[in-house]
Write a protein that holds these residues in place. Structure first.
Motif, PDB file in Angstrom:
ATOM      1  N   GLU A 304       0.808  -1.030  -0.157  1.00 53.14           N
ATOM      2  CA  GLU A 304      -0.128  -0.086  -0.175  1.00 53.14           C
ATOM      3  C   GLU A 304       0.760   1.163   0.185  1.00 53.14           C
ATOM      4  OE1 GLU A 304      -2.773  -0.075   3.321  1.00 53.14           O
ATOM      5  OE2 GLU A 304      -3.931  -1.786   2.517  1.00 53.14           O
ATOM      6  N   TYR A 307       4.251   3.158  -4.557  1.00 51.66           N
ATOM      7  CA  TYR A 307       3.420   3.637  -5.931  1.00 51.66           C
ATOM      8  C   TYR A 307       4.012   3.097  -7.174  1.00 51.66           C
ATOM      9  CZ  TYR A 307       1.135   6.752  -2.845  1.00 51.66           C
ATOM     10  OH  TYR A 307       0.240   7.328  -1.708  1.00 51.66           O
ATOM     11  N   THR A 322       6.699   7.344  -3.207  1.00 45.72           N
ATOM     12  CA  THR A 322       7.057   5.996  -2.246  1.00 45.72           C
ATOM     13  C   THR A 322       7.846   6.331  -1.370  1.00 45.72           C
ATOM     14  OG1 THR A 322       6.720   4.547  -4.643  1.00 45.72           O
ATOM     15  CG2 THR A 322       7.941   3.688  -2.562  1.00 45.72           C
ATOM     16  N   ALA A 325       5.830   8.250   1.209  1.00 46.02           N
ATOM     17  CA  ALA A 325       4.807   7.003   1.871  1.00 46.02           C
ATOM     18  C   ALA A 325       5.688   6.370   2.805  1.00 46.02           C
ATOM     19  CB  ALA A 325       4.033   6.433   1.022  1.00 46.02           C
ATOM     20  N   LYS A 434      -1.624   4.522   7.925  1.00 50.71           N
ATOM     21  CA  LYS A 434      -2.784   4.685   6.538  1.00 50.71           C
ATOM     22  C   LYS A 434      -4.184   5.062   6.831  1.00 50.71           C
ATOM     23  CE  LYS A 434      -3.309  -0.584   7.148  1.00 50.71           C
ATOM     24  NZ  LYS A 434      -3.118  -1.909   6.567  1.00 50.71           N
ATOM     25  N   LYS A 442      -7.212   0.293  -2.385  1.00 53.52           N
ATOM     26  CA  LYS A 442      -5.807   0.608  -2.230  1.00 53.52           C
ATOM     27  C   LYS A 442      -5.661   2.035  -3.059  1.00 53.52           C
ATOM     28  CE  LYS A 442      -1.352  -0.825  -3.759  1.00 53.52           C
ATOM     29  NZ  LYS A 442      -0.520  -1.826  -4.765  1.00 53.52           N
ATOM     30  N   SER A 443      -6.233   2.259  -4.171  1.00 54.57           N
ATOM     31  CA  SER A 443      -5.987   3.331  -4.903  1.00 54.57           C
ATOM     32  C   SER A 443      -6.525   4.572  -4.146  1.00 54.57           C
ATOM     33  CB  SER A 443      -6.680   3.384  -6.317  1.00 54.57           C
ATOM     34  OG  SER A 443      -7.987   3.218  -6.260  1.00 54.57           O
ATOM     35  N   GLN A 446      -3.795   5.252  -1.414  1.00 56.60           N
ATOM     36  CA  GLN A 446      -2.821   5.749  -1.901  1.00 56.60           C
ATOM     37  C   GLN A 446      -3.007   7.374  -2.420  1.00 56.60           C
ATOM     38  OE1 GLN A 446      -1.189   3.207  -4.946  1.00 56.60           O
ATOM     39  NE2 GLN A 446       0.199   2.434  -3.447  1.00 56.60           N
ATOM     40  N   LEU A 449      -2.854   9.156   1.177  1.00 53.07           N
ATOM     41  CA  LEU A 449      -1.879   8.836   2.063  1.00 53.07           C
ATOM     42  C   LEU A 449      -1.969   9.438   3.534  1.00 53.07           C
ATOM     43  CD1 LEU A 449       0.798   7.757   1.436  1.00 53.07           C
ATOM     44  CD2 LEU A 449       1.862   9.872   1.121  1.00 53.07           C
TER      45      LEU A 449
END
Length: 783
Positions: A304, A307, A322, A325, A434, A442-443, A446, A449
């Motif tokens: 998760e 990216y 990434t 995150a 998260k 998940k999208s 993301q 964030l």
């Protein structure tokens, strides 16, 4: 005094035969240009000693107080906090002239000329330098063409030219040209062109005799062209760029796109791409996870946070996100992402993405102990904080705090319920890195964030007059977005509960502390608030570091905060739905009335940095809160107050308003000095003085008002035909100490207009120190 001293001793440390650079000026002989002399000052290689408020060289004056004997500490200290005299240097003047000329050429004034004149005063050992600029007529972009042989690359670039940094009609500005190169390189690197950089882009400019219009062509070279150019360079050696071009995979001489082949997490920090330590290897959703001896993170969480996906084109933005995150995982100490060539497939280059993680400390404990002595009554306090950064292998951060304090009391306790001061406070919170919410994809997780916070708090207080319990619970989401130079932060409080109850008190405690005062009664009576809220903040402020300061890093800074919250609506709906009967005219939960209101706030700050030492800051703020349904008054802790270090600084905190309310006793009246509407307006001029010291002057205006006419707040209600007459104003001076990572602030505010009935309306005309002056100490800027 320092300014006067500087006038007669500023050349004290100027050697014989040298000159103090006293004044530097820049003038332009063509007023029709859009060139600002303030911008050109940045290109000078030598400038005079800094002047505070445009006339006083305080730093030079401080330095001049030092003696020649540097073995004495006070001489060394004066020199360290001051500024040595700037000695005129002919070579730096000539370098400044060339720098100014080049700056104008870069702006499109290709025929600019700069002359430097010097005026020496040997008797006073001072030198004045004047730069005279003759810019000439600027060259502008007449036409703009693109020379891009690769059709795929051309399609990507031409798909959105509206955001281009250059366009016909603008000045032939080299900074804009270079920014466009960087913009195109970013677009292509986000579209799969992993090895592309702006060195592949240059410009061809064609001019016609007698015309200032330039025919500009943007050339995007292929790898072969760049390699050939490097081979034919005058140095006769291969440049790093040429070597990179030779290493590219080429198809018909065009730049090659890359696709992610595999994503490999190395979650022990010791393995390498060549020899990974395969203690434990897991495949999850198309990604490979290589763990060492401690499998401290779940593959689902890392998936998760990632990216970068197999089968998708390489994107520099995905790599950055990434990093961002994974950087939010408290258990992770270091992160490194590497791309390794993995051949090619169907004419597309393949890359393996290796993501290396190393672990932080898992747990920490902190203990605090303090002792007190109040007129012979002894007491102590103990605090314990425990933190676990990886509670369930998902980088969940558990924070538990406990504090206990006790103070013995002496005297007669007849009629009281306790013979001591005792307090037990605890708080337990857990933060998930998260978006913890059912049914979210998940999208979506993301995209936001977000981090999720759950918290419980409990506070038990024993006082001679009462025993009080304060409890709370919260569930909130936080996330932030970085777009270009603007940082945006969001906080959404899904549930925030505040519960206050007095299980024991003296028989007439409530009546004694506040006869007929509902505001003070409310803070001690049982009450219940269940709120929902949202706060949005945005700013382009960059974080200062040891080599920069807030004045020097940005020409302007903007900050905005918007918040909204409401309480009691869900409970009110349930009460109506189940047909609950009112008690004393209101609905209650567990025998306690719950609050119902809506509240909104808006604040905006604009700071203009004129140079590295001078700035002006403007601030405006507005807020309104409205009780309804189950409440006739907004809860005390949710109401607004005025005055203080971050309000109208001519008043102390909670000593202004509401409206024309006449407060005479700050001890007993402060509870009434809160309202449902607030207005804040401020302007502040800031200037660096010397060493860490910074000065400011300010003007503040504002007040608070009530929405309804409450008996204990006469003159406080908001009325459109009167509120502007009730705006309080103040002015003052400030001294700050900027230690880069924090700032200490000392503000002296003076009342100018006082709207309170029965008091001096215009203290500006008849100021009194004991009545109209207020001193404030705070950390950080007021806005």
């Amino acid at each position: 005094m320092l300014a006067a001293l500087s006038a007669c001793s500023s050349t004290k440390h100027v050697p014989q035969g040298e000159y103090l650079l006293d004044k530097v000026s820049i003038s332009i002989d063509n007023d029709t240009t859009d060139i600002r002399t303030e911008e050109l000052t940045n290109f000078l290689r030598q400038t005079p000693n800094h002047k505070v408020l445009g006339f006083a060289k305080l730093q030079l004056a401080t330095y001049s107080l030092s003696g020649a004997d540097t073995t004495k500490w006070y001489n060394r200290w004066l020199r360290r906090v001051g500024q040595a005299p700037v000695l005129y240097d002919h070579s730096l003047t000539d370098a400044s002239r060339r720098q100014l000329e080049q700056a104008l050429i870069n702006k499109g004034y290709l025929e600019a000329e700069v002359n430097a004149d010097t005026i020496a005063n040997p008797a006073k050992k001072r030198m004045e330098v004047r730069y005279l600029i003759t810019p000439g007529s600027p060259h502008r972009i007449g036409t703009l063409d693109y020379n891009i042989a690769d059709p795929a690359v051309r399609h990507i670039i031409m798909a959105d030219t509206s955001k281009a940094e250059i366009h016909p009609g603008m000045l032939l500005d080299r900074t804009a040209l270079d920014n466009e190169r960087a913009r195109i390189a970013t677009i292509l690197r986000n579209a799969g062109y992993f090895e592309f950089n702006r060195e592949y882009i240059n410009y061809t400019a064609d001019t016609v005799a007698g015309s200032k219009a330039v025919g500009l062509t943007l050339n995007l070279h292929s790898p072969y062209e760049r390699a050939t150019s490097a081979e034919n360079s005058s140095s006769g050696t291969r440049s790093a760029l040429g070597a990179l071009a030779d290493s590219l995979l080429r198809v018909n001489g065009h730049h090659h796109r890359y696709e992610i082949n595999r994503v490999i997490f190395v979650v022990d920090g010791d393995a390498s791409a060549e020899k990974p330590n395969r203690t434990d290897t897991i495949e999850y959703k198309g990604k490979t996870f290589i763990f060492g001896s401690d499998k401290y993170l779940q593959p689902k969480l890392l998936d998760e946070m990632c990216y970068i996906d197999s089968g998708k084109p390489y994107s520099a933005r995905s790599v950055e996100r990434t990093y961002e995150a994974l950087g939010r995982l408290s258990i992770v100490k270091f992160i490194n992402i590497e791309m390794a060539a993995a051949g090619r497939r169907d004419g597309t280059g393949l890359l393996d993405a290796y993501i290396y993680l190393s672990r932080n400390k898992k747990q920490s404990v902190a203990v605090e102990v303090e002792g007190t002595n109040s007129e012979g009554d002894l007491g102590f306090g103990v605090g314990l904080t425990y933190q676990h950064r990886n509670l369930a292998r998902g980088s969940e951060t558990l924070t538990a705090k406990f504090r206990a304090s006790y103070e013995s009391l002496s005297g007669n306790f007849d009629g009281l319920v306790n013979n001591r001061y005792t307090e037990y406070a605890s708080e337990v919170g857990i933060t998930f890195p998260k978006f913890e919410c059912p049914f979210l994809s998940k999208s979506l997780k993301q995209r936001f964030l977000a981090s999720t916070e759950f918290a419980l708090s409990f506070n038990y207080q024993e006082r001679p007059e009462y025993t009080r319990i304060i409890a709370g619970a919260a569930w909130k989401w936080k996330w932030q977005q970085q777009r270009y130079d603007m940082q945006r932060r969001h906080t959404f409080d899904l549930i925030d509960i505040n519960y206050v109850r007095l299980p024991h008190s003296t028989i007439d405690f409530i009546d004694q502390i506040a006869p007929s005062n509902p505001l003070l009664r409310y803070s001690y009576e049982d009450h219940f608030i269940m709120r929902l809220g949202y706060t949005y903040r945005q700013t382009n402020r960059r974080i200062a570091n040891a080599t920069t300061n807030a004045f020097a890093t940005q020409p302007y800074i903007t900050s905005m905060r918007v918040s909204a919250e409401t309480a009691g609506n869900l409970l009110y709906g349930i009460s109506n739905l189940v047909g609950q009967k009112r008690s004393d005219g209101v609905y209650k939960v567990l025998g306690i009335q719950y609050a119902q209101y809506v509240k909104g706030e808006f604040d905006y700050t604009y700071t203009r940095n004129f140079n590295s030492r001078n700035a002006i800051s403007l601030h405006g703020g507005f807020g309104i809160a409205f009780p309804y349904g189950n409440s006739s008054m907004v809860p005390f802790e949710k109401r607004f107050y005025a005055g203080g270090a971050n309000g109208v600084r001519g008043w102390g905190v909670r000593t202004l308003g509401p409206g024309a309310y006449d407060a005479r006793n700050s001890v007993t009246d402060f509870i009434n000095q809160c309202g449902d509407i607030r207005l804040d307006l401020s302007v502040e001029y800031r200037a660096k003085l010397f060493w860490v010291f910074e000065g400011a002057v300010f003007i503040d205006a504002g007040n608070i008002w009530t929405i309804r006419n409450y008996e204990n707040q006469p003159g406080g209600v908001f009325k459109f035909d009167k509120f502007y007459k009730q705006i309080a104003t103040a002015y003052g001076v400030c001294l700050r100490m900027d230690f880069t990572y924090f700032l200490l602030r000392f503000d002296l505010g003076i009342k100018a207009h006082n709207p309170a009935k029965g008091q001096e309306a215009w203290p500006l005309l008849h100021p009194k120190w004991s009545r109209d002056f207020n001193f404030h100490f705070a950390v950080g800027y007021p806005f």
